[in-house]
Design a protein around this motif. Structure first.
Motif, PDB file in Angstrom:
ATOM      1  N   ALA A  87     -27.891  15.878  29.102  1.00  0.00           N
ATOM      2  CA  ALA A  87     -28.220  15.113  30.301  1.00  0.00           C
ATOM      3  C   ALA A  87     -27.362  15.494  31.498  1.00  0.00           C
ATOM      4  CB  ALA A  87     -28.086  13.625  30.030  1.00  0.00           C
ATOM      5  N   TYR A  88     -26.091  15.670  31.298  1.00  0.00           N
ATOM      6  CA  TYR A  88     -25.183  15.977  32.407  1.00  0.00           C
ATOM      7  C   TYR A  88     -25.401  15.019  33.570  1.00  0.00           C
ATOM      8  CZ  TYR A  88     -24.798  20.346  29.820  1.00  0.00           C
ATOM      9  OH  TYR A  88     -24.623  21.273  28.836  1.00  0.00           O
ATOM     10  N   ASN A  89     -25.666  13.757  33.236  1.00  0.00           N
ATOM     11  CA  ASN A  89     -25.932  12.728  34.246  1.00  0.00           C
ATOM     12  C   ASN A  89     -27.101  13.093  35.153  1.00  0.00           C
ATOM     13  OD1 ASN A  89     -23.873  11.023  33.352  1.00  0.00           O
ATOM     14  ND2 ASN A  89     -22.366  12.210  34.491  1.00  0.00           N
ATOM     15  N   ASN A  90     -28.015  13.878  34.653  1.00  0.00           N
ATOM     16  CA  ASN A  90     -29.174  14.294  35.426  1.00  0.00           C
ATOM     17  C   ASN A  90     -30.417  13.806  34.689  1.00  0.00           C
ATOM     18  OD1 ASN A  90     -31.400  15.714  36.446  1.00  0.00           O
ATOM     19  ND2 ASN A  90     -30.137  17.462  37.006  1.00  0.00           N
ATOM     20  N   GLU A  91     -31.118  12.843  35.263  1.00  0.00           N
ATOM     21  CA  GLU A  91     -32.281  12.268  34.596  1.00  0.00           C
ATOM     22  C   GLU A  91     -33.381  13.289  34.355  1.00  0.00           C
ATOM     23  OE1 GLU A  91     -33.734   8.676  36.373  1.00  0.00           O
ATOM     24  OE2 GLU A  91     -31.703   7.910  36.639  1.00  0.00           O
ATOM     25  N   PHE A  92     -33.535  14.253  35.248  1.00  0.00           N
ATOM     26  CA  PHE A  92     -34.581  15.259  35.056  1.00  0.00           C
ATOM     27  C   PHE A  92     -34.300  16.096  33.824  1.00  0.00           C
ATOM     28  CE2 PHE A  92     -36.319  19.517  35.566  1.00  0.00           C
ATOM     29  CZ  PHE A  92     -37.669  19.212  35.660  1.00  0.00           C
ATOM     30  N   VAL A  93     -33.063  16.514  33.642  1.00  0.00           N
ATOM     31  CA  VAL A  93     -32.706  17.320  32.474  1.00  0.00           C
ATOM     32  C   VAL A  93     -32.925  16.521  31.200  1.00  0.00           C
ATOM     33  CG1 VAL A  93     -30.825  18.536  31.299  1.00  0.00           C
ATOM     34  CG2 VAL A  93     -31.109  18.758  33.768  1.00  0.00           C
ATOM     35  N   THR A  94     -32.545  15.245  31.203  1.00  0.00           N
ATOM     36  CA  THR A  94     -32.766  14.390  30.047  1.00  0.00           C
ATOM     37  C   THR A  94     -34.256  14.287  29.742  1.00  0.00           C
ATOM     38  OG1 THR A  94     -30.789  13.086  30.512  1.00  0.00           O
ATOM     39  CG2 THR A  94     -32.432  12.083  29.085  1.00  0.00           C
ATOM     40  N   ALA A  95     -35.072  14.052  30.752  1.00  0.00           N
ATOM     41  CA  ALA A  95     -36.518  13.944  30.561  1.00  0.00           C
ATOM     42  C   ALA A  95     -37.099  15.256  30.050  1.00  0.00           C
ATOM     43  CB  ALA A  95     -37.193  13.531  31.869  1.00  0.00           C
ATOM     44  N   GLU A  96     -36.613  16.360  30.569  1.00  0.00           N
ATOM     45  CA  GLU A  96     -37.093  17.671  30.156  1.00  0.00           C
ATOM     46  C   GLU A  96     -36.779  17.921  28.680  1.00  0.00           C
ATOM     47  OE1 GLU A  96     -35.068  21.126  31.893  1.00  0.00           O
ATOM     48  OE2 GLU A  96     -37.059  21.808  32.499  1.00  0.00           O
ATOM     49  N   LYS A  97     -35.566  17.628  28.259  1.00  0.00           N
ATOM     50  CA  LYS A  97     -35.172  17.842  26.870  1.00  0.00           C
ATOM     51  C   LYS A  97     -35.890  16.875  25.938  1.00  0.00           C
ATOM     52  CE  LYS A  97     -32.614  21.302  27.577  1.00  0.00           C
ATOM     53  NZ  LYS A  97     -33.018  22.628  27.102  1.00  0.00           N
ATOM     54  N   PHE A  98     -36.068  15.625  26.382  1.00  0.00           N
ATOM     55  CA  PHE A  98     -36.806  14.654  25.580  1.00  0.00           C
ATOM     56  C   PHE A  98     -38.232  15.139  25.357  1.00  0.00           C
ATOM     57  CE2 PHE A  98     -39.761  11.035  25.615  1.00  0.00           C
ATOM     58  CZ  PHE A  98     -39.438  10.495  24.384  1.00  0.00           C
ATOM     59  N   THR A  99     -38.873  15.616  26.417  1.00  0.00           N
ATOM     60  CA  THR A  99     -40.240  16.116  26.317  1.00  0.00           C
ATOM     61  C   THR A  99     -40.307  17.303  25.369  1.00  0.00           C
ATOM     62  OG1 THR A  99     -40.672  15.361  28.569  1.00  0.00           O
ATOM     63  CG2 THR A  99     -42.207  16.979  27.643  1.00  0.00           C
TER      64      THR A  99
END
Length: 71
Positions: free
Chosen positions: A18-30
């Motif tokens: 995540a690195y405190n980045n919601e986009f990265v978290t969403a991308e990895k979750f997807t």
């Protein structure tokens, strides 16, 4: 939330993607979610020619059930 979806989300966060980045978290979750669906599909019975032996509606219903998604 379905337990499997919760597990995948926590994996996407706990691996420090995540690195405190919601986009990265969403991308990895997807990415994890799609891999999980693909693993499920690999277990679907097929004919000798590799054709799936299940109907589209059966596959959709089972994927929804696997993730606890209700209409």
């Amino acid at each position: 939330m379905n337990e499997r979806i919760r597990e995948l989300y926590l994996k996407s966060v706990e691996r420090n993607w995540a690195y405190n980045n919601e986009f990265v978290t969403a991308e990895k979750f997807t990415e994890l979610l799609i891999k999980d669906v693909c693993m499920w599909l690999e277990g679907v019975p097929t004919s000798e020619e590799g054709m799936m032996l299940l109907t589209q509606s059966f596959i959709i219903a089972n994927i929804k059930g696997y993730f606890g998604v209700e209409e």
